[in-house]
Structures are given as C-alpha cells and as structure tokens.
Design a protein around this motif. Structure first.
Motif, PDB file in Angstrom:
ATOM      1  N   GLY A  22      -1.380  12.034  14.736  1.00  0.00           N
ATOM      2  CA  GLY A  22      -0.271  12.869  13.845  1.00  0.00           C
ATOM      3  C   GLY A  22       1.051  12.023  13.352  1.00  0.00           C
ATOM      4  N   VAL A  23       1.128  11.048  14.122  1.00  0.00           N
ATOM      5  CA  VAL A  23       2.177  10.240  13.570  1.00  0.00           C
ATOM      6  C   VAL A  23       1.485   9.437  12.404  1.00  0.00           C
ATOM      7  CG1 VAL A  23       3.241   7.881  13.900  1.00  0.00           C
ATOM      8  CG2 VAL A  23       3.087   9.355  15.681  1.00  0.00           C
ATOM      9  N   PHE A  24       0.492   8.920  12.238  1.00  0.00           N
ATOM     10  CA  PHE A  24       0.220   8.306  10.963  1.00  0.00           C
ATOM     11  C   PHE A  24      -0.155   9.422   9.828  1.00  0.00           C
ATOM     12  CE2 PHE A  24      -1.411   5.227  14.274  1.00  0.00           C
ATOM     13  CZ  PHE A  24      -0.822   4.240  13.483  1.00  0.00           C
ATOM     14  N   ILE A  25      -0.627  10.411  10.345  1.00  0.00           N
ATOM     15  CA  ILE A  25      -0.600  11.521   8.863  1.00  0.00           C
ATOM     16  C   ILE A  25       0.894  11.673   8.552  1.00  0.00           C
ATOM     17  CG2 ILE A  25      -1.128  14.021   8.558  1.00  0.00           C
ATOM     18  CD1 ILE A  25      -3.457  13.680  10.727  1.00  0.00           C
ATOM     19  N   ARG A  26       1.661  11.827   9.550  1.00  0.00           N
ATOM     20  CA  ARG A  26       3.326  12.202   9.052  1.00  0.00           C
ATOM     21  C   ARG A  26       3.666  10.937   8.173  1.00  0.00           C
ATOM     22  NH1 ARG A  26       8.879  12.204  12.435  1.00  0.00           N
ATOM     23  NH2 ARG A  26       8.106  10.194  12.597  1.00  0.00           N
ATOM     24  N   GLU A  27       3.310   9.746   8.441  1.00  0.00           N
ATOM     25  CA  GLU A  27       3.480   8.582   7.839  1.00  0.00           C
ATOM     26  C   GLU A  27       3.138   8.798   6.368  1.00  0.00           C
ATOM     27  OE1 GLU A  27       5.509   5.954   8.442  1.00  0.00           O
ATOM     28  OE2 GLU A  27       5.862   7.310  10.168  1.00  0.00           O
ATOM     29  N   ARG A  28       2.006   9.338   6.089  1.00  0.00           N
ATOM     30  CA  ARG A  28       1.471   9.512   4.814  1.00  0.00           C
ATOM     31  C   ARG A  28       2.006  10.406   3.852  1.00  0.00           C
ATOM     32  NH1 ARG A  28      -0.078   6.635   1.993  1.00  0.00           N
ATOM     33  NH2 ARG A  28       0.951   5.226   3.341  1.00  0.00           N
ATOM     34  N   LEU A  29       2.592  11.551   4.517  1.00  0.00           N
ATOM     35  CA  LEU A  29       3.395  12.726   4.008  1.00  0.00           C
ATOM     36  C   LEU A  29       4.641  11.874   3.398  1.00  0.00           C
ATOM     37  CD1 LEU A  29       2.403  15.720   6.311  1.00  0.00           C
ATOM     38  CD2 LEU A  29       1.501  15.058   3.992  1.00  0.00           C
ATOM     39  N   MET A  30       5.216  11.189   4.400  1.00  0.00           N
ATOM     40  CA  MET A  30       6.641  10.645   4.019  1.00  0.00           C
ATOM     41  C   MET A  30       6.332   9.852   2.860  1.00  0.00           C
ATOM     42  SD  MET A  30       8.361  10.074   7.862  1.00  0.00           S
ATOM     43  CE  MET A  30       9.971   9.687   7.283  1.00  0.00           C
ATOM     44  N   ALA A  31       5.409   8.872   2.966  1.00  0.00           N
ATOM     45  CA  ALA A  31       5.016   8.038   1.901  1.00  0.00           C
ATOM     46  C   ALA A  31       4.931   8.598   0.546  1.00  0.00           C
ATOM     47  CB  ALA A  31       3.982   7.162   2.216  1.00  0.00           C
ATOM     48  N   ARG A  32       4.516   9.712   0.519  1.00  0.00           N
ATOM     49  CA  ARG A  32       4.326  10.490  -0.550  1.00  0.00           C
ATOM     50  C   ARG A  32       5.585  11.300  -1.323  1.00  0.00           C
ATOM     51  NH1 ARG A  32      -1.049  14.382  -0.112  1.00  0.00           N
ATOM     52  NH2 ARG A  32      -2.682  12.673   0.041  1.00  0.00           N
ATOM     53  N   ARG A  33       6.650  11.416  -0.155  1.00  0.00           N
ATOM     54  CA  ARG A  33       7.711  11.783  -0.848  1.00  0.00           C
ATOM     55  C   ARG A  33       8.664  10.721  -1.478  1.00  0.00           C
ATOM     56  NH1 ARG A  33      11.168  13.819   4.347  1.00  0.00           N
ATOM     57  NH2 ARG A  33      11.574  11.413   4.150  1.00  0.00           N
ATOM     58  N   TRP A  34       8.411   9.475  -0.722  1.00  0.00           N
ATOM     59  CA  TRP A  34       9.204   8.573  -1.408  1.00  0.00           C
ATOM     60  C   TRP A  34       8.776   7.716  -2.617  1.00  0.00           C
ATOM     61  CZ3 TRP A  34       9.232   6.364   4.207  1.00  0.00           C
ATOM     62  CH2 TRP A  34      10.425   6.967   4.946  1.00  0.00           C
ATOM     63  N   ARG A  35       7.377   8.331  -3.177  1.00  0.00           N
ATOM     64  CA  ARG A  35       6.670   7.560  -4.279  1.00  0.00           C
ATOM     65  C   ARG A  35       7.590   7.975  -5.414  1.00  0.00           C
ATOM     66  NH1 ARG A  35       0.925   9.346  -4.079  1.00  0.00           N
ATOM     67  NH2 ARG A  35       0.972   8.119  -2.380  1.00  0.00           N
ATOM     68  N   VAL A  36       7.483   7.119  -6.510  1.00  0.00           N
ATOM     69  CA  VAL A  36       8.298   7.216  -7.650  1.00  0.00           C
ATOM     70  C   VAL A  36       7.179   7.136  -8.885  1.00  0.00           C
ATOM     71  CG1 VAL A  36      10.726   6.543  -6.935  1.00  0.00           C
ATOM     72  CG2 VAL A  36       9.176   4.865  -7.810  1.00  0.00           C
TER      73      VAL A  36
END
Lengths: 205, 176
Positions: free
Chosen positions: A85-99
C-alpha cells in the motif's frame, strides 16, 4: 625540463575553436537526469508493491495449508499488504506531482524537488515503515515454525536457529545500508542541486 | 530579470571565449576520450545552470574555472573513474597547431602527453593548483577559485610543483 618549459608548452597547446554550445541539448541533459531518477523510483515502487502482493498470496497459501492454528499468518499478510500500500500510494503521489512537457523550468524543478524531498524522508525513516514490518513478519514466521516443530527436530536446533536469525538480521542491515548509501550519495546531493537551481530561478523571477 | 534568450546568448559567448578552460579541465580530469566527452557535457550543463547565479563580481574566467573545477571533482568522485591509458594524444592530433613545424609539433605533443600524464597522477587539490598556475593565473585569482588564503597559495603551489616534477620524472622514466 623545468617549470618554464611546462608553462611554455602548456600555452602552446592546441585548443579547439568555436562554442559548440547546443542549449537545447543541455536542457535535454537536465531533463534526462530527472527522467532517469523518476524511472528508477517507478521501477522500485512497482517491484516492491508487486513483491508485497506475491508474499501476501504465498502467506495465504501457507496459512491455508497449516490450518487455523497458523492464524498469525494473517498478521504477516496485513503487514505485507500495508507495505504494498505504501508503494502504491507513492505512485499515486508521483502522478500528482508530474508536470506537463510545456511547463516552465521552475515548475519542473519544483516538481522534482517535491519528489526528492519525499524520497529523502522515506529513506530517512526506512526503519519505521519498511524494516520494522519486515522484522515483525520474519519474527512471527520464525515463532510459528519453531512452535510447530517436533522436539529435537532440525527446526529447533539452537545452532540452526541462531544461524537463521543472524541471516535475517544481515538481510535487514544490508537493506538499511543500501537505503542509507542511496540517501547519502544520490538523494541528498540531487536535493541540494535542485534547491540551488530553484533558488536561482526564483531570484530571477 | 534576464530572459532565456539573454541567458543563452551570454552562455554561447562565454563558451566561444573560454572554451580553452573547459578543454584543459577535461584533459586534466578525464583520461579517456569517452570520459572527456562525458565530462565536457557535464561542464557545459553546470555552467549553463550556474550562469544565472553569476553576479559579475569575479572575472568571468575566474568564475568559469571555479565552476569547472568543482564540477570535475564532483564528477570524478561520483563516477569511480579508472585512470586508464591517457588519451590526450588522440585529442591533440585532431587539433594540431598548424603554424608550428612538424618537429616542434611532435616535441610539444610528446611533452604535453607527459605533462597531462603527470597531472593525472597528482592529488586532486594539486591538480587544480597546477592547472591554474600553468594558465598563468595570479595568486589572488587562484585563491579566489580554490578558497585558499592568498598567502597560502605560494606554499601550496610550491609543494604541488615539487610533486609535479617528481611525477614528470616518473612518467619520463616509465616511457624510457
């Protein structure tokens, strides 16, 4: 030959002429660095999340095989699912930061900084969110194995047990060392580099 | 505010004028042609990024030297370079001085190869000092680039020269 000879030949040394400056290539080089790091993090997140899920399924099979007395396997499954779950959340957060590709250099640097700060925090607290659940899972599994082993069996042999614990601790320590080294050699220097660049860009704006 | 175009124009002008500094640093810090190309790209990238920070207080050449030396040292630490066979010679072939006689060119090339081989064998701090001194920079400028106190530059440089002389002797003996 003396210093004056060295100086003379040094000054006569042929040097290429012309600027050979391709700014768009330099910009690409900066972006390549960012992309490389992003790809490394992405592969790590997917691998770790996938491995957590595989271990969870394997634990489910082991639990089913041994019956209800092995209920602590449920705890291990919960811990492994938590890690995934931690790593899946990391992926979701990375998508939010993508420009987007049309974003300014400052926006790109700010996004990279957010990712980098997050990675530094994760590496600094690796004991808490990654290694502690791993240690707990290994300890629970070991206790179950020893508990159900027949008296005098190889599973209860004190030397074998000590060796097994030593091996587990070595793996945990090695994992910590890898994280610490990455933090020191790659993440913190890159964070400092990005912060410097961000400050310069902000000063200009 | 300096625009992206101004930034690019200034960067190109600097490279045009000070390309020699980059080339000398590449030759002094990277042994193989592939490493030199890699370091060249890194030097240009760091200069391009750092140019925004240039306030004009230091001379452009002094400032470029500082950025290049810092970058080269970081590059070496970060990439565990091997001190393979020095390939400065191949580079010199491509850029030979046409005004000199062939004999002079051959002598210069041989001596330069020996000099670069000796420079490669020096400790990092000495390497930077020797590079700056060979380029004829004043003690004040060397102090500004390296962060040494001006009155310590002479002592440090004298030691570095002794080490270079010893290395040159070693390189020449090895070749003979």
């Amino acid at each position: 030959m003396n210093w004056n000879d060295y100086e003379a030949v040094w000054k006569r040394q042929p040097l290429p002429k012309g600027a050979e400056a391709d700014v768009s290539e330099l910009r690409r080089s900066f972006e390549t660095k960012s992309r490389k790091l992003e790809a490394t993090i992405r592969v790590r997140d997917y691998t770790e999340a996938g491995a957590g899920l595989v271990v969870t399924v394997a634990c489910g099979f082991i639990w089913a095989k041994h019956g209800s007395s092995w209920w602590p396997m449920g705890l291990i499954m919960a811990l492994m699912l938590g890690l995934s779950g931690v790593f899946i959340r990391e992926r979701l957060m990375a998508r939010r930061w993508r420009v987007g590709p049309a974003a300014s250099l400052l926006a790109k640097v700010e996004a990279d900084l957010a990712v980098m700060r997050r990675q530094c925090r994760l590496a600094e607290k690796v004991w808490l969110w990654y290694l502690a659940p791993g240690v707990a899972a290994l300890a629970i599994h070991l206790c179950l194995v020893v508990r159900d082993a027949a008296p005098g069996s190889v599973q209860r042999d004190p030397w074998l047990l000590t060796g097994r614990i030593f091996f587990y601790l070595s793996v945990i320590l090695f994992t910590w060392w890898i994280n610490w080294r990455t933090l020191r050699r790659r993440l913190r220097p890159r964070l400092a580099e990005l912060e410097k660049l961000r400050d310069e860009l902000r000063a200009e704006a | 505010m300096r625009s992206d175009i101004d930034h690019t124009v200034q960067f190109k002008a600097w490279l045009e004028e000070h390309r020699g500094i980059l080339v000398k640093v590449e030759r002094a810090y990277a042994a193989t042609a592939a490493d030199q190309a890699d370091l060249q790209q890194e030097l240009k990238l760091q200069l391009w990024i750092s140019l925004r920070n240039y306030s004009g207080q230091a001379k452009a050449s002094t400032w470029i030297y500082r950025v290049c030396l810092n970058t080269a040292m970081t590059w070496r630490r970060g990439t565990a370079r091997r001190e393979a066979r020095i390939e400065v010679g191949a580079d010199l072939d491509r850029t030979g001085d046409e005004a000199a006689s062939p004999a002079q060119q051959a002598d210069d090339r041989e001596m330069l190869e020996q000099l670069y081989a000796a420079i490669h064998a020096l400790p990092e701090a000495d390497r930077a000092l020797i590079l700056l001194a060979l380029d004829g920079l004043a003690y004040r400028e060397i102090a500004e680039i390296t962060g040494l106190k001006e009155n310590h530059v002479g002592v440090a440089l004298s030691r570095a020269r002794q080490r270079l002389a010893a290395q040159m002797k070693g390189v020449i003996d090895e070749l003979e």
